[in-house]
Write a protein that holds these residues in place. Structure first.
Motif, mmCIF file in Angstrom:
data_model
loop_
_atom_site.group_PDB
_atom_site.id
_atom_site.type_symbol
_atom_site.label_atom_id
_atom_site.label_comp_id
_atom_site.label_asym_id
_atom_site.label_seq_id
_atom_site.Cartn_x
_atom_site.Cartn_y
_atom_site.Cartn_z
ATOM 1 N N UNK A 1 0.765 -1.100 0.045
ATOM 2 C CA UNK A 1 -0.041 -0.103 0.037
ATOM 3 C C UNK A 1 0.782 1.231 -0.253
ATOM 4 N N UNK A 2 1.921 1.243 0.633
ATOM 5 C CA UNK A 2 2.836 2.531 0.813
ATOM 6 C C UNK A 2 3.336 2.444 -0.660
ATOM 7 N N UNK A 3 3.689 1.524 -1.367
ATOM 8 C CA UNK A 3 4.268 1.804 -2.731
ATOM 9 C C UNK A 3 3.222 2.156 -3.745
ATOM 10 N N UNK A 4 1.979 1.515 -3.566
ATOM 11 C CA UNK A 4 0.977 2.041 -4.339
ATOM 12 C C UNK A 4 0.603 3.703 -4.291
ATOM 13 N N UNK A 5 0.539 4.051 -2.896
ATOM 14 C CA UNK A 5 0.511 5.381 -2.537
ATOM 15 C C UNK A 5 1.531 6.332 -3.189
ATOM 16 N N UNK A 6 2.803 5.786 -3.195
ATOM 17 C CA UNK A 6 3.785 6.687 -3.674
ATOM 18 C C UNK A 6 3.736 6.772 -5.245
ATOM 19 N N UNK A 7 3.049 5.666 -6.021
ATOM 20 C CA UNK A 7 2.737 5.796 -7.422
ATOM 21 C C UNK A 7 1.784 6.650 -7.678
ATOM 22 N N UNK A 8 0.585 6.771 -6.652
ATOM 23 C CA UNK A 8 -0.486 7.736 -6.941
ATOM 24 C C UNK A 8 0.115 9.143 -6.615
ATOM 25 N N UNK A 9 0.864 9.325 -5.759
ATOM 26 C CA UNK A 9 1.060 10.781 -5.584
ATOM 27 C C UNK A 9 1.929 11.122 -6.739
ATOM 28 N N UNK A 10 2.759 10.261 -7.263
ATOM 29 C CA UNK A 10 3.741 10.659 -8.462
ATOM 30 C C UNK A 10 2.708 11.127 -9.690
ATOM 31 N N UNK A 11 1.754 10.212 -9.851
ATOM 32 C CA UNK A 11 0.716 10.649 -10.823
ATOM 33 C C UNK A 11 -0.288 11.666 -10.651
ATOM 34 N N UNK A 12 -0.232 12.100 -9.516
ATOM 35 C CA UNK A 12 -1.211 13.411 -9.048
ATOM 36 C C UNK A 12 -0.207 14.326 -8.431
ATOM 37 N N UNK A 13 0.614 14.655 -8.866
ATOM 38 C CA UNK A 13 1.380 15.529 -8.193
ATOM 39 C C UNK A 13 0.980 16.924 -7.489
ATOM 40 N N UNK A 14 -0.107 17.463 -8.251
ATOM 41 C CA UNK A 14 -1.098 18.480 -7.657
ATOM 42 C C UNK A 14 -2.115 18.201 -6.537
ATOM 43 N N UNK A 15 -2.167 17.029 -6.343
ATOM 44 C CA UNK A 15 -3.271 16.546 -5.376
ATOM 45 C C UNK A 15 -2.726 16.636 -3.974
ATOM 46 N N UNK A 16 -3.570 16.853 -2.983
ATOM 47 C CA UNK A 16 -3.240 16.730 -1.384
ATOM 48 C C UNK A 16 -2.432 15.321 -1.106
ATOM 49 N N UNK A 17 -1.579 15.544 -0.501
ATOM 50 C CA UNK A 17 -1.019 14.122 0.168
ATOM 51 C C UNK A 17 -1.945 13.679 1.037
ATOM 52 N N UNK A 18 -2.005 12.080 0.795
ATOM 53 C CA UNK A 18 -2.583 11.236 1.613
ATOM 54 C C UNK A 18 -1.999 10.915 2.937
ATOM 55 N N UNK A 19 -2.712 11.394 4.034
ATOM 56 C CA UNK A 19 -1.987 11.348 5.248
ATOM 57 C C UNK A 19 -2.013 9.923 5.825
ATOM 58 N N UNK A 20 -2.719 8.932 5.396
ATOM 59 C CA UNK A 20 -2.773 7.601 5.829
ATOM 60 C C UNK A 20 -1.346 7.021 5.844
ATOM 61 N N UNK A 21 -0.877 6.155 6.463
ATOM 62 C CA UNK A 21 0.468 5.491 6.675
ATOM 63 C C UNK A 21 0.405 4.288 5.707
#
Length: 132
Positions: free
Chosen positions: A76-96
């Motif tokens: 899930x951490x890897x998945x979040x990193x990939x999603x953040x990369x794809x949505x650079x302007x989106x707010x950061x997900x605060x879940x661990x």
């Protein structure tokens, strides 16, 4: 492969939050002979691109209980990193990563039978069943 004196186990993981297999999840296999016996770690594997573990160790003769331990937090951490990369302007997900950082499934087995135990996974829940 099961024999008349041993059982066999396989598993796969589906990420129900995206409707796809969960790749690169570490899976540890342990076994014991009887409810009062100590667990013996047999080894592990990781899911492939189809979310399957094709090379889990064989179960020793006399195994009555099996435990599969899935290390899902890194997935899930890897998945979040990939999603953040794809949505650079989106707010950061605060879940661990995931509410359940690991999932342990214990089940009973009988010699000569094969047990396929799929894990249906999402960040806030999971379900398992005996497949075929």
């Amino acid at each position: 492969m099961s024999t008349s004196t041993t059982a066999s186990v396989s598993t796969h993981i589906l990420d129900t939050s995206v409707g796809r297999p969960a790749a690169a999840v570490a899976v540890q296999l342990s076994a014991r002979s009887g409810g009062a016996a100590d667990w013996r770690e047999l080894g592990g594997s990781a899911t492939d691109a189809d979310g399957r573990c094709k090379d889990l160790p064989a179960l020793p003769e006399g195994t009555t209980h099996v435990r599969l331990d899935f290390a899902v937090e890194p997935y899930f951490l890897s998945k979040q990193a990939k999603q953040a990369e794809a949505q650079q302007d989106a707010p950061a997900n605060r879940d661990s990563g995931a509410f359940f950082p690991e999932v342990g499934i214990t089940f009973a087995v009988n010699p000569g039978e094969h047990y396929h135990v799929p894990l249906l996974l999402n960040p806030f829940g999971y379900s398992v069943y005996r497949g075929s």
